[in-house]
Design a protein around this motif. Sequence first.
Motif, short mmCIF file in Angstrom:
data_model
loop_
_atom_site.label_atom_id
_atom_site.label_comp_id
_atom_site.label_asym_id
_atom_site.label_seq_id
_atom_site.Cartn_x
_atom_site.Cartn_y
_atom_site.Cartn_z
N THR A 1 0.85 -1.02 -0.13
CA THR A 1 -0.14 -0.16 0.06
C THR A 1 0.86 1.28 -0.05
OG1 THR A 1 -0.08 0.20 2.41
CG2 THR A 1 -1.69 -1.10 1.52
N VAL A 2 0.21 2.31 -0.37
CA VAL A 2 0.91 3.73 -0.56
C VAL A 2 1.36 3.96 1.17
CG1 VAL A 2 0.79 5.98 -0.90
CG2 VAL A 2 0.03 4.33 -2.63
N SER A 3 0.40 3.84 1.78
CA SER A 3 0.55 4.13 3.35
C SER A 3 1.92 3.36 3.72
CB SER A 3 -0.69 3.76 4.20
OG SER A 3 -1.58 4.47 3.78
N GLU A 4 2.04 2.04 3.59
CA GLU A 4 2.97 1.19 4.40
C GLU A 4 4.19 1.63 3.64
OE1 GLU A 4 3.24 -2.92 3.93
OE2 GLU A 4 1.69 -2.98 2.12
N LEU A 5 4.34 1.96 2.30
CA LEU A 5 5.46 2.32 1.68
C LEU A 5 5.81 3.96 1.98
CD1 LEU A 5 7.65 1.82 -0.50
CD2 LEU A 5 5.99 2.51 -2.39
N ALA A 6 5.19 4.61 2.43
CA ALA A 6 5.55 5.83 2.67
C ALA A 6 6.04 5.81 4.12
CB ALA A 6 4.23 6.75 2.86
N VAL A 7 5.46 5.03 5.15
CA VAL A 7 6.03 4.74 6.28
C VAL A 7 7.63 4.17 6.15
CG1 VAL A 7 5.92 3.44 8.55
CG2 VAL A 7 3.85 4.68 7.61
N ALA A 8 7.58 3.28 5.37
CA ALA A 8 9.00 2.68 5.22
C ALA A 8 9.98 3.58 4.54
CB ALA A 8 8.81 1.39 4.33
N ALA A 9 9.71 4.32 3.76
CA ALA A 9 10.52 5.43 3.29
C ALA A 9 10.66 6.77 4.20
CB ALA A 9 9.85 5.88 1.81
N ASP A 10 9.93 6.84 5.13
CA ASP A 10 10.01 8.03 6.07
C ASP A 10 9.48 9.20 5.56
OD1 ASP A 10 10.26 8.96 8.49
OD2 ASP A 10 12.23 9.60 8.41
N ILE A 11 8.64 9.10 4.61
CA ILE A 11 7.95 10.15 4.13
C ILE A 11 6.39 10.26 4.32
CG2 ILE A 11 9.51 10.41 2.31
CD1 ILE A 11 7.50 9.16 0.22
N ASN A 12 5.43 11.19 3.66
CA ASN A 12 4.21 11.15 4.00
C ASN A 12 3.46 10.90 2.52
OD1 ASN A 12 3.83 13.74 2.40
ND2 ASN A 12 4.18 14.81 4.18
N ARG A 13 2.27 10.41 2.48
CA ARG A 13 1.58 9.88 1.31
C ARG A 13 1.36 11.12 0.26
NH1 ARG A 13 -2.48 6.05 1.41
NH2 ARG A 13 -3.66 7.60 0.02
N VAL A 14 1.38 12.33 0.51
CA VAL A 14 1.35 13.51 -0.28
C VAL A 14 2.70 13.56 -1.00
CG1 VAL A 14 1.24 15.93 -0.61
CG2 VAL A 14 -0.35 14.80 0.96
N THR A 15 3.81 13.27 -0.11
CA THR A 15 5.13 13.33 -0.91
C THR A 15 5.18 12.10 -2.02
OG1 THR A 15 6.17 14.41 0.89
CG2 THR A 15 7.59 13.05 -0.32
N PHE A 16 4.58 10.99 -1.53
CA PHE A 16 4.92 10.12 -2.38
C PHE A 16 3.91 10.18 -3.70
CE2 PHE A 16 2.60 6.23 -4.62
CZ PHE A 16 3.80 5.60 -4.53
N TYR A 17 2.79 10.54 -3.75
CA TYR A 17 2.15 11.01 -4.94
C TYR A 17 2.78 12.20 -5.80
CZ TYR A 17 -1.45 7.85 -3.54
OH TYR A 17 -2.27 6.80 -3.34
N LYS A 18 3.70 12.72 -5.23
CA LYS A 18 4.42 13.68 -5.89
C LYS A 18 5.56 13.15 -6.82
CE LYS A 18 4.00 17.64 -2.77
NZ LYS A 18 4.92 18.74 -1.95
N HIS A 19 5.68 11.70 -6.54
CA HIS A 19 6.76 11.32 -7.37
C HIS A 19 6.02 10.10 -7.87
CE1 HIS A 19 10.28 13.03 -5.63
NE2 HIS A 19 9.50 13.39 -4.30
N TYR A 20 5.14 9.21 -7.62
CA TYR A 20 4.61 8.05 -8.16
C TYR A 20 3.22 7.87 -8.13
CZ TYR A 20 9.58 6.67 -7.95
OH TYR A 20 10.82 6.63 -8.26
#
Length: 191
Positions: free
Chosen positions: A30-49
């Motif tokens: 999930t995006v949530s677990e990937l964001a936690v593992a990468a130490d970022i937030n979901r909004v930051t994730f969606y800025k990239h992928y």
Amino acid sequence: MTDARIVRTRASLHAAVLQLAATKPATEITVSELAVAADINRVTFYKHYLTPGEALREALTQDLTQARTTALSSLAEAEPRDAFLATLNLALDHIERHRAIYTFSFTAPDDGTGMYVLATHFTSIVRMYLDARLTLPPPLPEFDPQLLASLIGTGFVGPVFLWLTSGRHDREDLIKTLSVLTPEWWFPQAS
């Protein structure tokens, strides 16, 4: 010049997605677990992928591209057959490093990440080889280089799939089999 924060964030996302994808299919990340593992937030994730699968595809492709670039620079003067087999071996090194990821990807019915990454990579290797081979004797039959590269490159993925999922891990046997897929005129004749 790329912003250092973007580079760090992408590196963190790539490391996290590779780690998670080694434990389960990318389609289950999930995006949530990937964001936690990468130490970022979901909004930051969606800025990239858009999806974790897209991040995984880029992480695997980046690793393969680095290996291919290294191989091509160090093999510029090698015999064509040796250069081709060396680049193939580097791809197999990558696959073995990420064996769990590719095994999950190949066996999950809704995850085509591994097959896509490898087909694209092998097609690229074959196309580069064909472009170089066109300058060497003997002359080649007429063909569309991109179509032939795609045929052979995607054809390599099936044997790799079986090699990974069947428990067969004899690399020499796999390379011999992949070499059979190449046409007779593939390697130039020794002078």
